[in-house]
Write an enzyme that holds these catalytic residues in place. Structure first.
Site, PDB file in Angstrom:
ATOM      1  N   ARG A 156       0.861  -1.194   0.000  1.00 46.77           N
ATOM      2  CA  ARG A 156       0.000   0.000   0.000  1.00 46.77           C
ATOM      3  C   ARG A 156       0.893   1.238   0.000  1.00 46.77           C
ATOM      4  O   ARG A 156       1.696   1.420   0.920  1.00 46.77           O
ATOM      5  CB  ARG A 156      -0.914  -0.023   1.233  1.00 46.77           C
ATOM      6  N   HIS A 171      -2.682  10.981   0.966  1.00 48.85           N
ATOM      7  CA  HIS A 171      -2.204  10.703   2.322  1.00 48.85           C
ATOM      8  C   HIS A 171      -1.563  11.988   2.842  1.00 48.85           C
ATOM      9  O   HIS A 171      -0.381  12.052   3.132  1.00 48.85           O
ATOM     10  CB  HIS A 171      -1.241   9.514   2.340  1.00 48.85           C
ATOM     11  N   GLU A 177      -7.597   8.346   6.092  1.00 46.65           N
ATOM     12  CA  GLU A 177      -7.958   8.971   7.370  1.00 46.65           C
ATOM     13  C   GLU A 177      -8.421  10.419   7.258  1.00 46.65           C
ATOM     14  O   GLU A 177      -7.766  11.340   7.767  1.00 46.65           O
ATOM     15  CB  GLU A 177      -6.778   8.893   8.348  1.00 46.65           C
ATOM     16  N   ASN A 194      -7.942   1.409   9.432  1.00 49.81           N
ATOM     17  CA  ASN A 194      -6.697   1.637  10.175  1.00 49.81           C
ATOM     18  C   ASN A 194      -7.019   1.562  11.653  1.00 49.81           C
ATOM     19  O   ASN A 194      -7.918   2.263  12.138  1.00 49.81           O
ATOM     20  CB  ASN A 194      -6.112   3.018   9.856  1.00 49.81           C
ATOM     21  N   TYR A 242      -5.176   1.373  15.598  1.00 52.18           N
ATOM     22  CA  TYR A 242      -3.993   1.405  16.462  1.00 52.18           C
ATOM     23  C   TYR A 242      -4.305   1.137  17.935  1.00 52.18           C
ATOM     24  O   TYR A 242      -3.579   0.434  18.606  1.00 52.18           O
ATOM     25  CB  TYR A 242      -3.278   2.760  16.335  1.00 52.18           C
ATOM     26  N   GLU A 262      -3.909  -0.465   7.920  1.00 51.21           N
ATOM     27  CA  GLU A 262      -2.797  -0.093   8.801  1.00 51.21           C
ATOM     28  C   GLU A 262      -3.050  -0.689  10.170  1.00 51.21           C
ATOM     29  O   GLU A 262      -4.149  -0.573  10.711  1.00 51.21           O
ATOM     30  CB  GLU A 262      -2.692   1.434   9.002  1.00 51.21           C
TER      31      GLU A 262
HETATM   32  C1  GCO Z   1      -1.922   7.388  10.449  1.00 46.99           C
HETATM   33  C2  GCO Z   1      -1.223   7.458   9.173  1.00 46.99           C
HETATM   34  C3  GCO Z   1       0.203   7.019   9.217  1.00 46.99           C
HETATM   35  C4  GCO Z   1       0.907   7.143  10.521  1.00 46.99           C
HETATM   36  C5  GCO Z   1       0.616   5.980  11.425  1.00 46.99           C
HETATM   37  C6  GCO Z   1       1.313   6.043  12.759  1.00 46.99           C
HETATM   38  O1  GCO Z   1      -2.635   6.429  10.674  1.00 46.99           O
HETATM   39  O2  GCO Z   1      -1.794   8.300  11.258  1.00 46.99           O
HETATM   40  O3  GCO Z   1      -1.906   6.810   8.183  1.00 46.99           O
HETATM   41  O4  GCO Z   1       0.743   7.864   8.260  1.00 46.99           O
HETATM   42  O5  GCO Z   1       2.268   7.222  10.345  1.00 46.99           O
HETATM   43  O6  GCO Z   1      -0.735   5.916  11.685  1.00 46.99           O
HETATM   44  O7  GCO Z   1       0.880   7.160  13.484  1.00 46.99           O
END
Ligand code: GCO
Length: 455
Positions: free
Chosen positions: A86, A130, A175, A301, A303, A356
């Site tokens: 990607r 992006h 995002e 995405n 985290y 992600e």
């Molecule tokens: C995001 C972006 C990435 C970041 C990653 C880590 O999700 O913020 O897509 O470019 O680098 O998430 O913060």
């Protein structure tokens, strides 16, 4: 690079044949060559060169120098056995003024990258935006102006026409929440504006641009699939106090549903809009229908989660003692299952990809390729994704963030997410243990047991 772990299928943790295994990057975070071959200025060039905006004054001028080293990087992906990659397109590299005259040298670069990937049987998943808006478009008002959405539509058409004979998956945006919230409300990302109304206008114009982008992809690349990449964070109340419950519910609407609901035809969430005091002046007739036009996939995405405390209650650190990454983000794999199931509750049978997922950890002093914590992070999140699939989520692929350590936006080069370590003095790449782990997963379609991965 360590030897790959032994083969050993564990049936219940197996992924289906044809599952997409990839790694993700973004143009500004890795390319460098910021002033080469006719590339124009982006809002991130301007922002990172403004004193005080980015930690240590870091910029993406060189980054991982991927612009010159893309062959080596693609060879690395091939060695890891990835079947997908990607990447994003730097808008100012192909349209230095944002609109108008294309830059042939910039288009050629992406042609070469795509051809090189395909020659290695790596399927390119292209994200159009992006975060690196051409600076001239910001000077004309940026995303709060509807004209920027139209400019994006032209950029999308240019790229779809140029790469659409070879690229099978285009995402319009990465995002949008971060673009509007960090770029125009909080000001922590480029262009660094702190204007709540402009942020709301931005959010709507990003969705208008998404709609125009999808139309452009349909017209110029009829064989390609079109989608969007959204970020999610389960919003969990810090307590059962009614104010916490309400704060978490509003945050869920404003963060997790703000973009997903309109693209799935549900319109903007009411309570979130009311809490923001949004008057919807930017919404023109026909917008919501265009935004809800069918797409082919959604990228997710993920985290961490967010434990929400009402600002009206005494503050507390509700998740003290939890496991955290170097960024301070909670390690919460169950949240990926919850997120995928939530998204699928809106998108139904539409294919989903984890576009992600990953973590920043401090570099080991002795051996920068030793990243046991990241291996454990990836293993647990993969298991969480597999659980969502057991529960019926049509997940088709998984991209780790990120292939390389890179420019982590306002944090500069401080935080490292790579499954490949980059020495930012020599630009040498070295595969980490997490890269070895990811290669084994991609090869076997199975999460290797903890013992195997450590061998
Ligand atoms: C995001 C972006 C990435 C970041 C990653 C880590 O999700 O913020 O897509 O470019 O680098 O998430 O913060």
């Amino acid at each position: 690079m360590e030897a790959l772990p032994e083969r050993g299928p564990v049936p219940e943790r197996q992924f289906p044949p044809g599952f997409v295994w990839g790694a993700a990057t973004a143009a500004y975070q890795i390319e460098g060559a910021a002033r080469e071959d006719g590339r124009g200025e982006s809002i991130w060039d301007r922002f990172s060169h403004t004193p005080g905006r980015v930690r240590n004054g870091d910029t993406g001028d060189v980054a991982c120098d991927h612009y010159h080293r893309y062959r080596e990087d693609i060879e690395l992906m091939a060695d890891l056995g990835l079947n997908a990659y990607r990447l994003s397109i730097a808008w100012p590299r192909v349209l230095p003024d944002g609109i108008g005259r294309p830059n042939e040298a910039g288009l050629d670069f992406y042609d070469r990258v795509i051809d090189e990937l395909l020659s290695r049987d790596i399927d390119p998943f292209v994200t159009l935006y992006h975060w690196d808006l051409p600076q001239p478009l910001e000077e004309a008002g940026g995303w709060p102006e509807r004209a920027t959405a139209h400019a994006f539509g032209e950029f999308a058409a240019l790229i779809a026409a140029r790469l659409g004979d070879r690229v099978r998956h285009f995402a319009t945006f990465n995002e949008p929440h971060i673009v509007s919230d960090h770029g125009y409300r909080l000001g922590s990302h480029a262009p660094g504006r702190t204007e709540p109304d402009a942020a709301l206008a931005t959010a709507h114009h990003l969705l208008v641009a998404h709609a125009l982008g999808v139309q452009a992809i349909r017209a110029e690349a009829p064989h390609a699939e079109a989608g969007i990449v959204l970020n999610f964070e389960p919003k969990h109340p810090a307590s059962s106090h009614p104010l916490d419950l309400e704060a978490a519910a509003v945050a869920h609407e404003q963060f997790n549903r703000w973009y997903l609901d309109p693209i799935t035809g549900h319109g903007y969430p009411e309570d979130g809009a009311r809490a923001w005091g949004w008057r919807r002046d930017e919404v023109l007739e026909g917008d919501m229908e265009a935004i809800a036009a069918p797409i082919d996939f959604v990228g997710v995405n993920y985290y961490c989660r967010d434990v929400v405390r009402s600002p009206l209650l005494p503050s507390l650190d509700p998740s003290a003692g939890t496991e955290r990454t170097a960024m301070g983000w909670e390690v919460y794999p169950e949240g990926l299952t919850e997120t995928l199931e939530f998204v699928a509750s809106r998108t139904g049978a539409l294919p989903l990809y984890v576009t992600e997922s990953g973590a920043a950890y401090a570099v080991d002093d002795i051996d920068p390729t030793d990243d046991t914590e990241r291996v454990s992070f990836l293993r647990r999140h993969l298991e969480a994704a597999r659980t969502a699939m057991d529960n019926g989520v049509p997940l088709r692929g998984y991209f780790v963030w990120s292939l390389l350590d890179n420019f982590e936006w306002a944090h500069g080069y401080e935080y490292r997410f790579g499954i490949v370590h980059v020495d930012f003095d020599t630009l040498e790449r070295r595969v980490r243990d997490s890269g070895v782990f990811w290669a084994a997963v991609a090869r076997d379609g199975v999460i290797p047991s903890a013992v195997q991965a450590q061998s």
